[in-house]
Write a protein that holds these residues in place. Structure first.
Motif, PDB file in Angstrom:
ATOM      1  N   HIS A 211       5.293   6.679  -0.073  1.00 42.96           N
ATOM      2  CA  HIS A 211       6.206   7.104   0.994  1.00 42.96           C
ATOM      3  C   HIS A 211       6.901   8.395   0.587  1.00 42.96           C
ATOM      4  CE1 HIS A 211       9.106   7.021   4.211  1.00 42.96           C
ATOM      5  NE2 HIS A 211      10.109   6.984   3.358  1.00 42.96           N
ATOM      6  N   SER A 212       7.014   9.328   1.512  1.00 41.87           N
ATOM      7  CA  SER A 212       7.747  10.572   1.341  1.00 41.87           C
ATOM      8  C   SER A 212       7.240  11.325   0.110  1.00 41.87           C
ATOM      9  CB  SER A 212       9.250  10.277   1.270  1.00 41.87           C
ATOM     10  OG  SER A 212       9.994  11.444   1.494  1.00 41.87           O
ATOM     11  N   TYR A 213       8.071  11.557  -0.906  1.00 43.96           N
ATOM     12  CA  TYR A 213       7.575  12.297  -2.061  1.00 43.96           C
ATOM     13  C   TYR A 213       6.446  11.549  -2.759  1.00 43.96           C
ATOM     14  CZ  TYR A 213       8.189  16.359  -5.079  1.00 43.96           C
ATOM     15  OH  TYR A 213       8.010  17.567  -5.712  1.00 43.96           O
ATOM     16  N   GLY A 214       6.394  10.238  -2.548  1.00 41.26           N
ATOM     17  CA  GLY A 214       5.281   9.461  -3.087  1.00 41.26           C
ATOM     18  C   GLY A 214       3.952   9.830  -2.465  1.00 41.26           C
ATOM     19  N   THR A 215       3.976  10.489  -1.293  1.00 41.33           N
ATOM     20  CA  THR A 215       2.707  10.930  -0.701  1.00 41.33           C
ATOM     21  C   THR A 215       2.107  12.086  -1.494  1.00 41.33           C
ATOM     22  OG1 THR A 215       3.699  12.543   0.849  1.00 41.33           O
ATOM     23  CG2 THR A 215       3.509  10.249   1.601  1.00 41.33           C
ATOM     24  N   ILE A 229     -10.365   5.397  -5.720  1.00 41.16           N
ATOM     25  CA  ILE A 229      -9.509   4.862  -4.654  1.00 41.16           C
ATOM     26  C   ILE A 229     -10.323   3.929  -3.762  1.00 41.16           C
ATOM     27  CG2 ILE A 229      -8.138   5.450  -2.608  1.00 41.16           C
ATOM     28  CD1 ILE A 229      -7.693   8.223  -3.902  1.00 41.16           C
ATOM     29  N   ARG A 230      -9.764   2.768  -3.474  1.00 40.14           N
ATOM     30  CA  ARG A 230     -10.326   1.890  -2.438  1.00 40.14           C
ATOM     31  C   ARG A 230      -9.675   2.214  -1.098  1.00 40.14           C
ATOM     32  NH1 ARG A 230      -8.424  -2.665   0.013  1.00 40.14           N
ATOM     33  NH2 ARG A 230      -9.990  -3.997   1.025  1.00 40.14           N
ATOM     34  N   THR A 231      -8.331   2.164  -1.054  1.00 43.46           N
ATOM     35  CA  THR A 231      -7.585   2.560   0.141  1.00 43.46           C
ATOM     36  C   THR A 231      -6.333   3.308  -0.299  1.00 43.46           C
ATOM     37  OG1 THR A 231      -6.288   0.506   0.226  1.00 43.46           O
ATOM     38  CG2 THR A 231      -8.353   0.561   1.496  1.00 43.46           C
ATOM     39  N   MET A 232      -5.821   4.146   0.593  1.00 44.58           N
ATOM     40  CA  MET A 232      -4.577   4.873   0.326  1.00 44.58           C
ATOM     41  C   MET A 232      -3.859   5.087   1.645  1.00 44.58           C
ATOM     42  SD  MET A 232      -3.966   8.575  -1.557  1.00 44.58           S
ATOM     43  CE  MET A 232      -4.235   7.865  -3.205  1.00 44.58           C
ATOM     44  N   ALA A 233      -2.633   4.574   1.746  1.00 43.54           N
ATOM     45  CA  ALA A 233      -1.804   4.735   2.941  1.00 43.54           C
ATOM     46  C   ALA A 233      -0.582   5.574   2.576  1.00 43.54           C
ATOM     47  CB  ALA A 233      -1.365   3.383   3.492  1.00 43.54           C
ATOM     48  N   LEU A 234      -0.346   6.642   3.346  1.00 43.72           N
ATOM     49  CA  LEU A 234       0.733   7.585   3.066  1.00 43.72           C
ATOM     50  C   LEU A 234       1.629   7.703   4.289  1.00 43.72           C
ATOM     51  CD1 LEU A 234      -1.443  10.408   1.421  1.00 43.72           C
ATOM     52  CD2 LEU A 234      -0.310   8.471   0.280  1.00 43.72           C
ATOM     53  N   THR A 235       2.937   7.546   4.101  1.00 43.02           N
ATOM     54  CA  THR A 235       3.882   7.628   5.218  1.00 43.02           C
ATOM     55  C   THR A 235       4.935   8.698   4.928  1.00 43.02           C
ATOM     56  OG1 THR A 235       5.372   5.905   4.330  1.00 43.02           O
ATOM     57  CG2 THR A 235       3.556   5.178   5.730  1.00 43.02           C
ATOM     58  N   ALA A 236       5.290   9.485   5.960  1.00 39.33           N
ATOM     59  CA  ALA A 236       6.258  10.589   5.832  1.00 39.33           C
ATOM     60  C   ALA A 236       5.740  11.602   4.818  1.00 39.33           C
ATOM     61  CB  ALA A 236       7.644  10.076   5.440  1.00 39.33           C
TER      62      ALA A 236
END
Length: 506
Positions: A211-215, A229-236
């Motif tokens: 999330h955020s800077y974690g993206t 990577i199997r899956t990667m979900a990024l928000t903001a």
């Protein structure tokens, strides 16, 4: 960014777990350039002191990945095992943002309320404190020096030079108190650390939620280790290709947009404490009164509130949710204050801090160690800086610019030109399709940042817009939550052109 920072002087290191973890096994030397060790290094997991239902440990890693046999540090890690072992798919590494937020704290204290039961049943949720943060050899600085920060709004070249000199002195102070990790707190180093965590867990591929800077951690991990990577979900989402002016102006514009969203909500909502009034006029008058020193903190009557302090509180505490009802009540309460006589104003100034004990002489401040090594933002003189400030103010006249990014850029004035992790357009070649979510009215990270990243990685990313306001996205509606859950668990992506409608309440 959740938050890009909660405040710019130390509060980002919430959930510090120094001393709480048990020693782990030292990582092997690095492999080929750009790749992490392939040798598995086992973390010695123990019940977390804060919550025995989670496990905590450390992993010993190189401070400088280019010199893997040199000085080491302990990376703090926490894990919540999948609640249904029969359904377990793998590990879900998480980072809640910042820079400076604790991934360990998130895994131990927040993951169970943040993620759905479906995600918790399916994944071991693993959080780590990025180097320099929390329990991972935190960056520390002199509290006294932090409290002496000059204004981030210099009025001439002399004051600009004073700001640069202060930043250089603070940088040296933080390096002295923190050791060599200070010079290697950039996100590229964090990416190497995260892959070492993957190896220590014995996983060929990871799932990731940032999330955020974690993206930015996720984006750069996908660049370097996309095949892991199997899956990667990024928000903001963060757009790491922006220059200084673009970054400042787009940040200011999205903060101003959130103010206008608040005004629209108040005009159409009878429960708003300012309903029926011209909210923009009330707000502008309030900030003008604050400029004259006529507004004080209701919770601390001796504390005079500046216009920038009011704007920052509105931005960080109320825009992020968003929490429009609370913001309206806050503004109405400040507006209703009686005018304070001038002779009384002189007694309502902030009092000097009491001397601190030995244990309080330093405090954690990881923000600039990360930010100023991830971005080449180095205004050279007052003329350039003033031009940037004017552009920022034009983009956000009611918020007076960006309440958080201006101070972030100001903190890099005077730093060396060399940047460990300079901006660049994303180039992802080996990763599977990545899911991106972003609010159209995010107060901190402009929606154009997500569209820019998506444009740079169109063959690799799928962008799902959330048409509402606020910085957090995952739990806003059933649509946003289900989209992430379906993707992480079943690798099912939203249909092309899908959008999530805004939540009905704020």
């Amino acid at each position: 960014m959740r938050p890009l920072f909660k405040a710019l002087t130390g509060v980002l290191a919430a959930g510090v777990l120094a001393g709480a973890s048990t020693p782990g096994v030292e990582a092997a030397d690095a492999g080929p350039p750009g790749r992490s060790p392939t040798t598995r290094n086992v973390i010695d997991w123990k019940p977390c002191p804060q919550d025995a239902t989670a496990e905590c440990g450390t992993l010993r890693l190189p401070v400088d990945w280019a010199r893997p046999s040199a000085e080491k540090f302990d990376l703090a890690v926490a894990r919540r095992k999948a609640t249904d072992p029969d359904r377990r798919v793998g590990v879900l590494l998480v980072n809640p943002g910042g820079p400076g937020d604790s991934g360990v704290d998130f895994a131990v204290r927040r993951a169970t309320s943040h993620f759905s039961a479906d995600v918790q049943e399916t994944f071991d949720i693993v959080g780590f404190d990025p180097r320099g943060v929390g329990g991972s050899q935190p960056v520390k600085c002199s509290a006294k020096l932090l409290d002496q920060a000059p204004s981030a709004y210099p009025g001439d070249q002399q004051e600009f030079d004073q700001l640069a000199a202060y930043n250089r002195a603070l940088r040296q102070d933080c390096r002295r108190h923190s050791g060599p990790v200070f010079d290697h707190a950039d996100t590229l180093s964090v990416v190497r650390d995260m892959d070492a965590v993957r190896g220590s867990l014995g996983e060929e591929k990871i799932n990731y939620f940032g999330h955020s800077y974690g993206t930015l951690i996720g984006e750069q991990y996908a660049e370097r280790y996309g095949d892991r990577i199997r899956t990667m979900a990024l928000t903001a989402n963060i757009d790491h290709s922006l220059g200084t002016r673009e970054f400042l102006v787009s940040s200011a514009a999205t903060a101003e947009d959130s103010f206008h969203q608040f005004v629209k909500w108040c005009e159409s909502t009878s429960s708003c404490a300012l309903h029926g009034r011209d909210v923009t006029v009330v707000w502008d008058d309030l900030l003008a009164r604050a400029d004259r020193g006529e507004v004080h903190d209701p919770q601390s009557p001796d504390q005079v509130l500046t216009a920038r302090a009011i704007a920052f509180k509105a931005f960080k505490e109320y825009f992020y949710g968003p929490d429009w009802d609370e913001l309206a009540a806050y503004v109405a309460g400040l507006d209703a204050q009686k005018r304070v006589p001038e002779e009384r104003l002189r007694t309502l100034r902030p009092q000097p801090r009491a001397p601190q004990g030995a244990e309080e002489r330093t405090r954690a401040e990881p923000f600039y160690a990360v930010f100023c090594q991830d971005w080449r933002f180095r205004p050279k003189n007052y003329q350039e800086y003033a031009g940037l400030t004017r552009a920022e103010l034009r983009a956000a006249p009611h918020l007076r610019g960006s309440p958080r990014v201006h101070a972030a850029v100001a903190g890099c004035v005077g730093w060396p030109d060399r940047v460990n992790n300079p901006q660049h357009r994303l180039h992802i070649t080996e990763a599977p399709e990545i899911l991106m979510l972003h609010s159209l009215h995010d107060p901190a990270n402009n929606y154009t940042w997500a569209t820019n990243v998506h444009r740079q990685t169109r063959r690799t990313t799928v962008l799902l817009p959330y048409e509402g306001a606020g910085h957090s996205v995952y739990g806003r509606t059933d649509c946003t939550r289900d989209a992430v859950d379906d993707y992480l668990v079943e690798r099912k992506l939203p249909d092309s052109g899908s959008r999530c409608a805004p939540a009905t309440e704020n």
